[in-house]
Structure formats: structure tokens, C-alpha cells
Design a protein around this motif. Structure first.
Motif, PDB file in Angstrom:
ATOM      1  N   ASN A 112       1.317 -55.685  32.018  1.00 12.80           N
ATOM      2  CA  ASN A 112       2.634 -56.321  31.922  1.00 12.80           C
ATOM      3  C   ASN A 112       2.832 -56.961  30.550  1.00 12.80           C
ATOM      4  O   ASN A 112       3.901 -56.850  29.939  1.00 12.80           O
ATOM      5  N   THR A 149       1.356 -56.029  27.792  1.00 11.67           N
ATOM      6  CA  THR A 149       1.484 -54.917  26.847  1.00 11.67           C
ATOM      7  C   THR A 149       2.899 -54.338  26.869  1.00 11.67           C
ATOM      8  O   THR A 149       3.471 -54.012  25.828  1.00 11.67           O
ATOM      9  N   TYR A 150       3.449 -54.228  28.069  1.00 11.72           N
ATOM     10  CA  TYR A 150       4.800 -53.667  28.229  1.00 11.72           C
ATOM     11  C   TYR A 150       5.818 -54.457  27.413  1.00 11.72           C
ATOM     12  O   TYR A 150       6.633 -53.891  26.675  1.00 11.72           O
ATOM     13  N   TRP A 151       5.767 -55.804  27.509  1.00  7.51           N
ATOM     14  CA  TRP A 151       6.751 -56.623  26.807  1.00  7.51           C
ATOM     15  C   TRP A 151       6.454 -56.714  25.318  1.00  7.51           C
ATOM     16  O   TRP A 151       7.371 -56.789  24.496  1.00  7.51           O
ATOM     17  N   GLU A 201       5.333 -54.361  23.427  1.00  9.05           N
ATOM     18  CA  GLU A 201       5.795 -53.138  22.784  1.00  9.05           C
ATOM     19  C   GLU A 201       7.301 -53.112  22.591  1.00  9.05           C
ATOM     20  O   GLU A 201       7.813 -52.309  21.814  1.00  9.05           O
ATOM     21  N   ARG A 202       8.013 -53.990  23.276  1.00 13.09           N
ATOM     22  CA  ARG A 202       9.469 -54.009  23.165  1.00 13.09           C
ATOM     23  C   ARG A 202       9.980 -55.029  22.158  1.00 13.09           C
ATOM     24  O   ARG A 202      11.181 -55.184  21.987  1.00 13.09           O
ATOM     25  N   HIS A 203       9.082 -55.694  21.495  1.00 15.08           N
ATOM     26  CA  HIS A 203       9.483 -56.636  20.457  1.00 15.08           C
ATOM     27  C   HIS A 203       9.855 -55.863  19.196  1.00 15.08           C
ATOM     28  O   HIS A 203       9.150 -54.945  18.779  1.00 15.08           O
ATOM     29  N   SER A 204      10.960 -56.237  18.587  1.00 15.01           N
ATOM     30  CA  SER A 204      11.401 -55.558  17.368  1.00 15.01           C
ATOM     31  C   SER A 204      10.351 -55.716  16.273  1.00 15.01           C
ATOM     32  O   SER A 204       9.873 -56.812  15.998  1.00 15.01           O
ATOM     33  N   SER A 223       7.306 -54.373  16.346  1.00 13.08           N
ATOM     34  CA  SER A 223       5.960 -54.444  16.900  1.00 13.08           C
ATOM     35  C   SER A 223       5.115 -53.242  16.471  1.00 13.08           C
ATOM     36  O   SER A 223       5.554 -52.094  16.511  1.00 13.08           O
ATOM     37  N   TYR A 266      -1.192 -56.498  19.021  1.00 12.23           N
ATOM     38  CA  TYR A 266       0.091 -56.227  18.377  1.00 12.23           C
ATOM     39  C   TYR A 266       0.373 -57.258  17.284  1.00 12.23           C
ATOM     40  O   TYR A 266       0.027 -58.432  17.416  1.00 12.23           O
ATOM     41  N   ASN A 308       3.828 -58.412  15.083  1.00 10.31           N
ATOM     42  CA  ASN A 308       5.274 -58.248  14.964  1.00 10.31           C
ATOM     43  C   ASN A 308       5.690 -58.554  13.527  1.00 10.31           C
ATOM     44  O   ASN A 308       5.603 -59.694  13.075  1.00 10.31           O
TER      45      ASN A 308
END
Length: 226
Positions: A147, A149-151, A153-156, A158, A172, A174
Motif C-alpha cells: 500500500n 509503495t502504491y501511493w 509511485e503516484r507522487h509527481s 517519483s 523512492y 521525489n
């Protein structure tokens, strides 16, 4: 017609003869259903040492498994948890939707969470969570890490890399900071992994860009302690 009739009678006669021959044969015995009895080893098995039995390590004081803060690090301005522990209600507050997170964590059989945080400068802040689950039915520690990891990867901006030795653990950085009027830009990095019944979450924030080397080093050191 005579030829056809003779052929049919020949087939019937051959079939009957086959049944008679088979009926007169001695039945072939079936193999025994029982298997040879394996002798039980004598003596008592030696219990695993604490170094070999991971449950001895993870069922003890979970705070001792947190990575040590670096030399010269100071307490964070707002330390997380209480004496190194974070209860379920406090952990749920770290999510954007605490009410939903609380329900989800109860369903996932949340057991306990050990936490630490520090700062190495006025702007450089590190926070680490070790979240343990009962896992009586599901691999909830893995789900928690996935969970995160999922969020991430959605960060601008990343960029992610696998954490060696963790299977599907990821770190990650950012490169695009969060910006709000009246505040300095905020860069972040994070790592999410799991081992056994423990999910690991690592967060780093600073007003300057955070390097891949730093977040990877933190993740590898923390996973090495598990």
C-alpha cells in the motif's frame, strides 16, 4: 448376408471366449495400502537459538530492532509516538483518512508499532515505523508495504529502486517538491518493505533534494536488523 452374419457371430464368439478365459484366471493381488513404519528418532531436539529463531527477536522489544540514529542527530521537533511506541489510534492518524485507516488496520489484525524519528539539521527530518501484524489469516505486513509503495509511485516526480534482499521492497526519491504559499519547498523520499509479520515504512523530508544513496542506505540498514 451370410458373410456378414458369420462375421458378427465371430466377433460375439471371440468376446465370449475372452470373458471365459479372464474369469478362469487367478485374480492379481492389489498392492498393500499400508506403508512401512518409519522409526521415530530418539532423543530431544535442541531448540533454536535466539539468533536462529526469528520469532524470538520479533516477539521481544520491537523498539530494539529500529535502526540507530546517526551520531550527532537530535530529537525531532515533534517526536512521533510515546516512548518509541505508537498505538492504533495514533498510527491511523498518520493517514489522510484516519477513520478509514483505523477500520482497515483492525481488519488487518494490527498488533503494535515501534517508531523513531530524528533530525540532522533544522530542515532534515527522518521517521521510521515498524508495524507488526498478527497474521492469523493473511499476509497483512506485505499488504501494508504494498500500500505504501502504491501511493509512493503516484507522487509527481517519483523515482523508485528495489531494495536489495527484500524481494519486492522499494525506495523512492521525489524530485518534484511539494510547494505551498509561505513555505519553503519540501522534498521527500520514502521506502516500504516487509519481512515476516513486520512492515517497514521510512520517510525523509528536507527543503533540499534527498539523494538515492541516503534513502537506500537507511532502508538496507533497517531491513538488515530484521
Amino acid at each position: 448376408m451370410l458373410v456378414v452374419g458369420a462375421a458378427v457371430l465371430g466377433v460375439v464368439a471371440g468376446t465370449c471366449t475372452g470373458y471365459v478365459v479372464q474369469a478362469n484366471r487367478t485374480p492379481t493381488p492389489l498392492p498393500p495400502l499400508s506403508q512401512p513404519v518409519v522409526k521415530q528418532a530418539k532423543g530431544e531436539a535442541e531448540p533454536l537459538s535466539a539468533a536462529q529463531d526469528r520469532r524470538v527477536k520479533t516477539d521481544g522489544d520491537l523498539r530494539k530492532l529500529l535502526v540507530a540514529r546517526p551520531a550527532g542527530a537530535r530529537n525531532a521537533p515533534y517526536p512521533v509516538g510515546n516512548d518509541g511506541w505508537m498505538n492504533l489510534a495514533s498510527y491511523a492518524e498518520t493517514f489522510e483518512k484516519p477513520d478509514q485507516a483505523f477500520t482497515d488496520q483492525v481488519t488487518s489484525e494490527f498488533r503494535r508499532a515501534a517508531v523513531t524519528s530524528w533530525r540532522t539539521s533544522d530542515t532534515h527530518y527522518v521517521e521510521i515505523h515498524l508495524v507488526q501484524y498478527r497474521q492469523e489469516e493473511d499476509m497483512d505486513a506485505r499488504g501494508e508495504a504494498e500500500n505504501g509503495t502504491y501511493w509512493a509511485e503516484r507522487h509527481s516526480g517519483s523515482h523508485g529502486w528495489p531494495i536489495p534482499g527484500t524481494g519486492d521492497g522499494m525506495a523512492y526519491v521525489n524530485s518534484t517538491p511539494d510547494r505551498e504559499p509561505g513555505y519553503l519547498p519540501l522534498y521527500s523520499a520514502e521506502a516500504h518493505a516487509w519481512r515476516g509479520d513486520i512492515a517497514v515504512d521510512i520517510y525523509v523530508n528536507d527543503t533540499r533534494a534527498i539523494t538515492k544513496k541516503e534513502i537506500m542506505s537507511l532502508a538496507e540498514r533497517q531491513m538488515g536488523r530484521l
